[in-house]
Design a protein around this motif. Sequence first.
Motif, PDB file in Angstrom:
ATOM      1  N   LEU A   4       0.760  -1.377   0.068  1.00  0.00           N
ATOM      2  CA  LEU A   4      -0.223  -0.007   0.192  1.00  0.00           C
ATOM      3  C   LEU A   4       0.893   1.359   0.094  1.00  0.00           C
ATOM      4  CD1 LEU A   4      -2.962   0.893   0.293  1.00  0.00           C
ATOM      5  CD2 LEU A   4      -2.536   1.415   2.617  1.00  0.00           C
ATOM      6  N   VAL A   5       0.610   2.138  -0.847  1.00  0.00           N
ATOM      7  CA  VAL A   5       1.527   3.344  -1.047  1.00  0.00           C
ATOM      8  C   VAL A   5       0.629   4.746  -0.947  1.00  0.00           C
ATOM      9  CG1 VAL A   5       2.985   4.644  -2.595  1.00  0.00           C
ATOM     10  CG2 VAL A   5       2.920   1.974  -2.587  1.00  0.00           C
ATOM     11  N   THR A   6       0.915   5.547   0.111  1.00  0.00           N
ATOM     12  CA  THR A   6       0.377   6.982  -0.040  1.00  0.00           C
ATOM     13  C   THR A   6       1.205   7.981  -0.613  1.00  0.00           C
ATOM     14  OG1 THR A   6       1.232   7.715   1.994  1.00  0.00           O
ATOM     15  CG2 THR A   6      -0.562   6.383   2.293  1.00  0.00           C
ATOM     16  N   GLY A   7       0.622   8.944  -1.374  1.00  0.00           N
ATOM     17  CA  GLY A   7       1.680   9.937  -1.909  1.00  0.00           C
ATOM     18  C   GLY A   7       2.074   9.318  -3.276  1.00  0.00           C
ATOM     19  N   GLY A   8       1.461   8.361  -3.872  1.00  0.00           N
ATOM     20  CA  GLY A   8       2.109   7.584  -5.038  1.00  0.00           C
ATOM     21  C   GLY A   8       2.092   8.643  -6.295  1.00  0.00           C
ATOM     22  N   THR A   9       1.373   9.726  -6.296  1.00  0.00           N
ATOM     23  CA  THR A   9       1.566  10.564  -7.567  1.00  0.00           C
ATOM     24  C   THR A   9       2.343  11.758  -7.335  1.00  0.00           C
ATOM     25  OG1 THR A   9      -0.377  12.074  -6.831  1.00  0.00           O
ATOM     26  CG2 THR A   9      -0.838  10.385  -8.282  1.00  0.00           C
ATOM     27  N   GLY A  10       3.177  11.709  -6.197  1.00  0.00           N
ATOM     28  CA  GLY A  10       4.397  12.576  -5.886  1.00  0.00           C
ATOM     29  C   GLY A  10       5.566  12.352  -6.484  1.00  0.00           C
ATOM     30  N   LEU A  11       6.489  13.175  -6.593  1.00  0.00           N
ATOM     31  CA  LEU A  11       7.734  13.138  -6.975  1.00  0.00           C
ATOM     32  C   LEU A  11       8.422  11.624  -6.862  1.00  0.00           C
ATOM     33  CD1 LEU A  11      10.008  14.582  -8.702  1.00  0.00           C
ATOM     34  CD2 LEU A  11      11.247  14.988  -6.486  1.00  0.00           C
ATOM     35  N   ILE A  12       8.440  11.117  -5.579  1.00  0.00           N
ATOM     36  CA  ILE A  12       9.239  10.002  -5.224  1.00  0.00           C
ATOM     37  C   ILE A  12       8.380   8.977  -5.710  1.00  0.00           C
ATOM     38  CG2 ILE A  12       9.872   8.373  -3.522  1.00  0.00           C
ATOM     39  CD1 ILE A  12      10.780  10.931  -2.081  1.00  0.00           C
ATOM     40  N   GLY A  13       6.859   8.997  -5.468  1.00  0.00           N
ATOM     41  CA  GLY A  13       6.051   7.711  -5.914  1.00  0.00           C
ATOM     42  C   GLY A  13       6.036   7.477  -7.375  1.00  0.00           C
ATOM     43  N   ARG A  14       5.820   8.485  -8.194  1.00  0.00           N
ATOM     44  CA  ARG A  14       5.958   8.505  -9.520  1.00  0.00           C
ATOM     45  C   ARG A  14       7.125   7.500 -10.095  1.00  0.00           C
ATOM     46  NH1 ARG A  14       5.007  14.051  -9.728  1.00  0.00           N
ATOM     47  NH2 ARG A  14       6.841  14.245 -10.662  1.00  0.00           N
ATOM     48  N   HIS A  15       8.206   7.655  -9.157  1.00  0.00           N
ATOM     49  CA  HIS A  15       9.506   6.861  -9.823  1.00  0.00           C
ATOM     50  C   HIS A  15       9.451   5.439  -9.191  1.00  0.00           C
ATOM     51  CE1 HIS A  15      10.566  10.916 -11.071  1.00  0.00           C
ATOM     52  NE2 HIS A  15      11.333  10.414 -11.990  1.00  0.00           N
ATOM     53  N   LEU A  16       9.031   5.498  -7.921  1.00  0.00           N
ATOM     54  CA  LEU A  16       8.999   4.193  -7.012  1.00  0.00           C
ATOM     55  C   LEU A  16       8.222   3.193  -7.792  1.00  0.00           C
ATOM     56  CD1 LEU A  16       9.886   2.634  -4.796  1.00  0.00           C
ATOM     57  CD2 LEU A  16       8.069   3.695  -3.234  1.00  0.00           C
ATOM     58  N   ILE A  17       7.039   3.530  -8.149  1.00  0.00           N
ATOM     59  CA  ILE A  17       5.826   2.684  -8.208  1.00  0.00           C
ATOM     60  C   ILE A  17       6.030   1.734  -9.501  1.00  0.00           C
ATOM     61  CG2 ILE A  17       3.432   2.365  -8.974  1.00  0.00           C
ATOM     62  CD1 ILE A  17       2.905   4.319  -6.959  1.00  0.00           C
ATOM     63  N   PRO A  18       6.899   2.361 -10.738  1.00  0.00           N
ATOM     64  CA  PRO A  18       6.935   1.517 -11.677  1.00  0.00           C
ATOM     65  C   PRO A  18       8.153   0.574 -11.385  1.00  0.00           C
ATOM     66  CG  PRO A  18       7.010   3.762 -12.407  1.00  0.00           C
ATOM     67  CD  PRO A  18       6.664   3.822 -11.055  1.00  0.00           C
ATOM     68  N   ARG A  19       8.914   0.825 -10.390  1.00  0.00           N
ATOM     69  CA  ARG A  19       9.878  -0.193  -9.962  1.00  0.00           C
ATOM     70  C   ARG A  19       9.465  -1.240  -9.283  1.00  0.00           C
ATOM     71  NH1 ARG A  19      15.279   1.035  -9.336  1.00  0.00           N
ATOM     72  NH2 ARG A  19      15.228  -1.059  -8.641  1.00  0.00           N
TER      73      ARG A  19
END
Length: 297
Positions: A4-19
């Motif tokens: 579960l991820v919060t802040g997924g559309t933020g700067l870090i989240g946008r790069h983390l989720i594809p990984r």
Amino acid sequence: MKILVTGGTGLIGRHLIPRLLELKHEVTVVTRNLDKARQTLGNNVSFWKGLADHQNLDGFDAVINLAGEPIADKRWTNEQKKRLCDSRWILTQRLVELFHASETPPSVLISGSACGYYGDLGEVVVTEEEPPHNEFTHKLCARWEQIACEAQSDRTRVCLLRTGIVLAPNGGILGKMVPVFRLGLGGPIGTGRQYLAWIHIDDMVNGILWLLDNDLRGPFNMVSPYPVRNERFAHALGHAVHRPAVMRAPASAIRLMMGESAVLVLGGQRALPKRLEAAGFSFRWYDLDEALADVVG
């Protein structure tokens, strides 16, 4: 893992989720705006519209908490300070409640914080053990961390991300600075002697993945091993965009424009990633010039 991820559309989240998706994890993102989140993150992610309708976190293996109002976007009025605090504290408190309500809680909570936890410590070399200055950024981060740590138990470990300036394309501090520097209007801020603790987005994402996969807990300075002074950063950014960087911004003008939040750019932390390196994590980006060339290029 089911994450579960919060802040997924933020700067870090946008790069983390594809990984995370590349590594075959199942990702659910908590969002207030489903349409925007789907447009940003695609259809391989599941979504929760907020946390109010959920009773527990059973079924999840990990939670990565990155949500929070951007700290440098507006002047710190009393109203804005409350917004900054509430956007972090209230959501994190709700996550903790869901951890406690779970029969099988997630085994790890990785929760955001920032190097602002330490306040402005000038020349002091900052590791995770350094006592902080009692400034607004410390109060904001300290309470945020304290709430997150309430999720810790014999079944759940908590890792805290004391993050520096994240260097990434299309957003963050560089999203504001690069256009100015491309016009030849960039340069040091104030004296230029204040330290800037930075981290390349690749190392930020890899660091989170490292904490996800290793049995670690507590605070971690998410910064490059080589912090630089502001004047060195300005010179390197100017070099990366092939422009001079000599237009110094006076401290008085910055204070007039930003008010109390000017401490974000006139102060700094000479922070080092002591605990992350001691745990065996290897950074890819040590050299600022190479990092900026990669991100700006």
